[in-house]
Design a protein around this motif. Sequence first.
Motif, PDB file in Angstrom:
ATOM      1  N   VAL A  19      24.647  -6.561  -3.416  1.00 21.82           N
ATOM      2  CA  VAL A  19      24.018  -7.871  -3.377  1.00 21.82           C
ATOM      3  C   VAL A  19      25.036  -8.914  -3.826  1.00 21.82           C
ATOM      4  CG1 VAL A  19      23.055  -7.562  -5.706  1.00 21.82           C
ATOM      5  CG2 VAL A  19      22.107  -9.297  -4.189  1.00 21.82           C
ATOM      6  N   GLU A  20      25.158  -9.982  -3.035  1.00 20.85           N
ATOM      7  CA  GLU A  20      26.054 -11.069  -3.398  1.00 20.85           C
ATOM      8  C   GLU A  20      25.376 -11.939  -4.447  1.00 20.85           C
ATOM      9  OE1 GLU A  20      28.809 -14.567  -1.340  1.00 20.85           O
ATOM     10  OE2 GLU A  20      27.174 -13.643  -0.213  1.00 20.85           O
ATOM     11  N   VAL A  21      26.123 -12.288  -5.474  1.00 17.79           N
ATOM     12  CA  VAL A  21      25.598 -13.099  -6.573  1.00 17.79           C
ATOM     13  C   VAL A  21      25.955 -14.559  -6.306  1.00 17.79           C
ATOM     14  CG1 VAL A  21      25.642 -13.504  -9.059  1.00 17.79           C
ATOM     15  CG2 VAL A  21      25.813 -11.167  -8.164  1.00 17.79           C
ATOM     16  N   VAL A  22      24.949 -15.326  -5.897  1.00 18.42           N
ATOM     17  CA  VAL A  22      25.136 -16.717  -5.516  1.00 18.42           C
ATOM     18  C   VAL A  22      24.337 -17.594  -6.479  1.00 18.42           C
ATOM     19  CG1 VAL A  22      24.792 -18.423  -3.680  1.00 18.42           C
ATOM     20  CG2 VAL A  22      25.503 -16.094  -3.111  1.00 18.42           C
ATOM     21  N   LEU A  23      24.986 -18.636  -6.992  1.00 25.36           N
ATOM     22  CA  LEU A  23      24.400 -19.458  -8.047  1.00 25.36           C
ATOM     23  C   LEU A  23      24.624 -20.936  -7.764  1.00 25.36           C
ATOM     24  CD1 LEU A  23      23.053 -19.117 -10.913  1.00 25.36           C
ATOM     25  CD2 LEU A  23      25.354 -19.367 -11.861  1.00 25.36           C
ATOM     26  N   ASN A  24      23.719 -21.769  -8.272  1.00 23.90           N
ATOM     27  CA  ASN A  24      23.914 -23.216  -8.175  1.00 23.90           C
ATOM     28  C   ASN A  24      25.253 -23.578  -8.809  1.00 23.90           C
ATOM     29  OD1 ASN A  24      23.700 -26.126  -8.834  1.00 23.90           O
ATOM     30  ND2 ASN A  24      21.602 -25.892  -8.115  1.00 23.90           N
ATOM     31  N   VAL A  75      26.508 -34.189 -19.563  1.00 20.88           N
ATOM     32  CA  VAL A  75      25.298 -33.378 -19.730  1.00 20.88           C
ATOM     33  C   VAL A  75      24.466 -33.484 -18.455  1.00 20.88           C
ATOM     34  CG1 VAL A  75      23.198 -32.954 -21.041  1.00 20.88           C
ATOM     35  CG2 VAL A  75      25.261 -33.749 -22.227  1.00 20.88           C
ATOM     36  N   THR A  76      24.236 -32.363 -17.818  1.00 17.16           N
ATOM     37  CA  THR A  76      23.412 -32.290 -16.611  1.00 17.16           C
ATOM     38  C   THR A  76      22.221 -31.386 -16.874  1.00 17.16           C
ATOM     39  OG1 THR A  76      25.339 -32.584 -15.158  1.00 17.16           O
ATOM     40  CG2 THR A  76      23.337 -31.649 -14.176  1.00 17.16           C
ATOM     41  N   VAL A  77      21.036 -31.879 -16.579  1.00 16.34           N
ATOM     42  CA  VAL A  77      19.823 -31.069 -16.687  1.00 16.34           C
ATOM     43  C   VAL A  77      19.474 -30.561 -15.295  1.00 16.34           C
ATOM     44  CG1 VAL A  77      17.373 -31.059 -17.262  1.00 16.34           C
ATOM     45  CG2 VAL A  77      18.987 -32.328 -18.689  1.00 16.34           C
ATOM     46  N   LEU A  78      19.378 -29.251 -15.155  1.00 17.29           N
ATOM     47  CA  LEU A  78      19.101 -28.616 -13.873  1.00 17.29           C
ATOM     48  C   LEU A  78      17.726 -27.956 -13.942  1.00 17.29           C
ATOM     49  CD1 LEU A  78      20.306 -27.881 -11.070  1.00 17.29           C
ATOM     50  CD2 LEU A  78      21.258 -25.820 -12.144  1.00 17.29           C
ATOM     51  N   ILE A  79      16.824 -28.370 -13.041  1.00 14.90           N
ATOM     52  CA  ILE A  79      15.459 -27.836 -13.036  1.00 14.90           C
ATOM     53  C   ILE A  79      15.450 -26.495 -12.316  1.00 14.90           C
ATOM     54  CG2 ILE A  79      13.048 -28.292 -12.490  1.00 14.90           C
ATOM     55  CD1 ILE A  79      14.272 -30.366 -14.360  1.00 14.90           C
ATOM     56  N   ALA A  80      15.074 -25.447 -13.030  1.00 18.24           N
ATOM     57  CA  ALA A  80      15.070 -24.086 -12.476  1.00 18.24           C
ATOM     58  C   ALA A  80      13.819 -23.885 -11.621  1.00 18.24           C
ATOM     59  CB  ALA A  80      15.130 -23.059 -13.595  1.00 18.24           C
ATOM     60  N   LEU A  81      13.916 -24.273 -10.373  1.00 20.03           N
ATOM     61  CA  LEU A  81      12.783 -24.182  -9.462  1.00 20.03           C
ATOM     62  C   LEU A  81      12.553 -22.769  -8.946  1.00 20.03           C
ATOM     63  CD1 LEU A  81      13.355 -27.348  -7.222  1.00 20.03           C
ATOM     64  CD2 LEU A  81      11.713 -27.111  -9.099  1.00 20.03           C
ATOM     65  N   GLY A  82      13.585 -21.918  -8.979  1.00 20.31           N
ATOM     66  CA  GLY A  82      13.474 -20.675  -8.223  1.00 20.31           C
ATOM     67  C   GLY A  82      13.342 -21.053  -6.765  1.00 20.31           C
ATOM     68  N   THR A  83      12.184 -20.787  -6.163  1.00 21.52           N
ATOM     69  CA  THR A  83      11.905 -21.292  -4.821  1.00 21.52           C
ATOM     70  C   THR A  83      10.625 -22.126  -4.818  1.00 21.52           C
ATOM     71  OG1 THR A  83      10.742 -19.243  -4.211  1.00 21.52           O
ATOM     72  CG2 THR A  83      13.082 -19.386  -3.663  1.00 21.52           C
ATOM     73  N   HIS A  84      10.314 -22.749  -5.961  1.00 24.14           N
ATOM     74  CA  HIS A  84       9.157 -23.641  -6.031  1.00 24.14           C
ATOM     75  C   HIS A  84       9.508 -24.987  -5.416  1.00 24.14           C
ATOM     76  CE1 HIS A  84       7.654 -21.311  -9.848  1.00 24.14           C
ATOM     77  NE2 HIS A  84       7.638 -20.576  -8.745  1.00 24.14           N
ATOM     78  N   ALA A  85       8.495 -25.817  -5.225  1.00 21.50           N
ATOM     79  CA  ALA A  85       8.707 -27.151  -4.657  1.00 21.50           C
ATOM     80  C   ALA A  85       9.494 -28.030  -5.622  1.00 21.50           C
ATOM     81  CB  ALA A  85       7.360 -27.802  -4.347  1.00 21.50           C
ATOM     82  N   VAL A 129      18.020 -20.562 -10.800  1.00 20.67           N
ATOM     83  CA  VAL A 129      18.913 -21.486 -10.073  1.00 20.67           C
ATOM     84  C   VAL A 129      19.855 -20.690  -9.176  1.00 20.67           C
ATOM     85  CG1 VAL A 129      18.757 -23.350 -11.750  1.00 20.67           C
ATOM     86  CG2 VAL A 129      20.495 -21.593 -12.076  1.00 20.67           C
ATOM     87  N   ALA A 130      19.345 -19.605  -8.633  1.00 20.56           N
ATOM     88  CA  ALA A 130      20.155 -18.705  -7.804  1.00 20.56           C
ATOM     89  C   ALA A 130      19.947 -18.963  -6.326  1.00 20.56           C
ATOM     90  CB  ALA A 130      19.817 -17.256  -8.138  1.00 20.56           C
ATOM     91  N   GLY A 131      20.803 -18.312  -5.529  1.00 21.80           N
ATOM     92  CA  GLY A 131      20.656 -18.340  -4.081  1.00 21.80           C
ATOM     93  C   GLY A 131      19.617 -17.334  -3.628  1.00 21.80           C
ATOM     94  N   PRO A 132      19.205 -17.412  -2.381  1.00 18.23           N
ATOM     95  CA  PRO A 132      18.118 -16.557  -1.883  1.00 18.23           C
ATOM     96  C   PRO A 132      18.426 -15.074  -1.918  1.00 18.23           C
ATOM     97  CG  PRO A 132      19.187 -17.758  -0.082  1.00 18.23           C
ATOM     98  CD  PRO A 132      19.703 -18.345  -1.353  1.00 18.23           C
ATOM     99  N   TRP A 155      17.360 -25.086  -3.788  1.00 18.34           N
ATOM    100  CA  TRP A 155      17.502 -23.728  -3.279  1.00 18.34           C
ATOM    101  C   TRP A 155      17.552 -23.674  -1.753  1.00 18.34           C
ATOM    102  CZ3 TRP A 155      13.369 -22.348  -0.227  1.00 18.34           C
ATOM    103  CH2 TRP A 155      12.170 -23.034  -0.423  1.00 18.34           C
ATOM    104  N   TRP A 156      17.112 -24.730  -1.103  1.00 16.15           N
ATOM    105  CA  TRP A 156      17.107 -24.794   0.357  1.00 16.15           C
ATOM    106  C   TRP A 156      18.436 -25.300   0.925  1.00 16.15           C
ATOM    107  CZ3 TRP A 156      14.482 -27.682  -3.173  1.00 16.15           C
ATOM    108  CH2 TRP A 156      14.867 -29.013  -3.323  1.00 16.15           C
ATOM    109  N   ASN A 157      19.353 -25.753   0.067  1.00 15.36           N
ATOM    110  CA  ASN A 157      20.596 -26.384   0.500  1.00 15.36           C
ATOM    111  C   ASN A 157      21.787 -25.485   0.184  1.00 15.36           C
ATOM    112  OD1 ASN A 157      22.764 -28.003   1.096  1.00 15.36           O
ATOM    113  ND2 ASN A 157      22.228 -29.653  -0.320  1.00 15.36           N
ATOM    114  N   PRO A 158      22.365 -24.816   1.195  1.00  8.56           N
ATOM    115  CA  PRO A 158      23.477 -23.894   0.937  1.00  8.56           C
ATOM    116  C   PRO A 158      24.716 -24.569   0.358  1.00  8.56           C
ATOM    117  CG  PRO A 158      23.177 -24.228   3.301  1.00  8.56           C
ATOM    118  CD  PRO A 158      21.996 -24.853   2.637  1.00  8.56           C
ATOM    119  N   ASP A 159      24.841 -25.894   0.543  1.00  2.07           N
ATOM    120  CA  ASP A 159      26.008 -26.593   0.025  1.00  2.07           C
ATOM    121  C   ASP A 159      26.018 -26.678  -1.499  1.00  2.07           C
ATOM    122  OD1 ASP A 159      26.889 -27.020   2.607  1.00  2.07           O
ATOM    123  OD2 ASP A 159      26.019 -29.020   2.760  1.00  2.07           O
ATOM    124  N   THR A 160      24.896 -26.379  -2.139  1.00  3.50           N
ATOM    125  CA  THR A 160      24.822 -26.475  -3.597  1.00  3.50           C
ATOM    126  C   THR A 160      25.187 -25.170  -4.290  1.00  3.50           C
ATOM    127  OG1 THR A 160      22.468 -25.887  -3.667  1.00  3.50           O
ATOM    128  CG2 THR A 160      23.000 -28.219  -3.419  1.00  3.50           C
TER     129      THR A 160
END
Length: 432
Positions: free
Chosen positions: A150-155, A79-89, A189-192, A121-126
């Motif tokens: 548009v390319e669909v990029v996701l965490n 079980v992994t909880v992922l915080i949906a920041l969008g582009t927030h801090a 939790v998407a890419g830019p 969201w700042w880390n392309p490796d994710t």
Amino acid sequence: MRNTLSAAGEVGSGATLIGGSQGVLTPQRIRDFVAESLAAQDLDGRSVCVIVPDGTRSCPLPLLLSALHGALSGRAVQVTVLIALGTHAAMDEAQLARHLGYAEGALAATYPGMTIRNHEWWNPDTFVSLGSISAERVGELSGGRLHRSVEVVLNRAVVDHDVAIVVGPVFPHEVVGFSGGNKYFFPGVAGPEVIDFSHWLGALISSVEIIGTRGITPVRALIDEAASLIPSRRLALCLVAESGTDALHAASFGTPEAAWAACADISALTHVRYLDAPVARVLSIIPTRYQDMWTGAKGFYKVEPVVADGGQVILYAPHINELSAMHPAITEIGYHCRDYFLGQWDRFKDHHWGDLAHSTHLRGAGTWDPVDGERGRVTVTLATGIPEAVVRAANLDYLDPACVDRAALEADPDTLVLPQAGEVLFRLRGEQ
């Protein structure tokens, strides 16, 4: 108050619902609903990614996460909880502990076997690419407003798990109409690429036109299309929160599309207030959950529809000291109406469209032409801790927060004072 439904009711083929627009659910009823909903799902031996909001949303996450953990224990292998920041801090450990309901540094003691991650969201490796939505299809979904793929990029945490469960509230929203559901994937939790694209599509329609619009808006259609590319099984626990509290009016569980639709209908009844006539001025008092103007601007979005032409919105937030640490370009771009950018598109087309969208959302409706320049429909005034020079350079009006006389404004019949601005939408009676 009693719940409007004492037991879970079916809302179409894809979701069940408890609660309604009146009253609030008891904590035990919420726990029981979560347990019953997950018990009916094939989760044994599965890995589960739970996507939850950050601290900018009213939501009883400690209660919900505890219920989810109990329902998944002994069944899910991960079980992994992922915080949906969008582009927030990003949220630090102390913030996560308060937000999710565990003692700082003691996650394992409260939620054994659970992992928590910020959406980086700042880390392309994710990220991982799920494919693209063609230009032709984008044209169809956007009502002809945009014609590019548009390319669909996701965490990648989402696709690395067998099941993805969205947990989050539904509110009127300035980009998509009503938040929640698949919006926790895109932009949560998407890419830019998708974030910028979807926000600019909303800006083209305009915040004042799309906010609080029921049904499938063009932005919702784009988000749902992107979500259909996710290989994991998608489920959602959508919520209608009592604004500014930890109480819930309603909860729905099922597919993201069906659970969201059920809660959006209730949110339209609980989170929208109607006025008989426009007001000359609004004092929006911004809660501390909003730590910069990027998020605190919701205090403007939710009231713009009821401000008279030539009126004023004062955003009162002495605790806010910056426009956006995460998006420094907004300081350079400033705040402008949509037509300011469209009329000079060659100058702005290479900026992040998400920054342009935020700019238009806070500046509000207006006009621009090369002769007369820009004219906003209303004045946007910041009474914050942001320096006056920064505010004026960003094309907004400034007011020293120490000079705000709340009592006098509350006594003024032409002024609307909102103590907890940002979640409840105000509209004129007779509008959508």
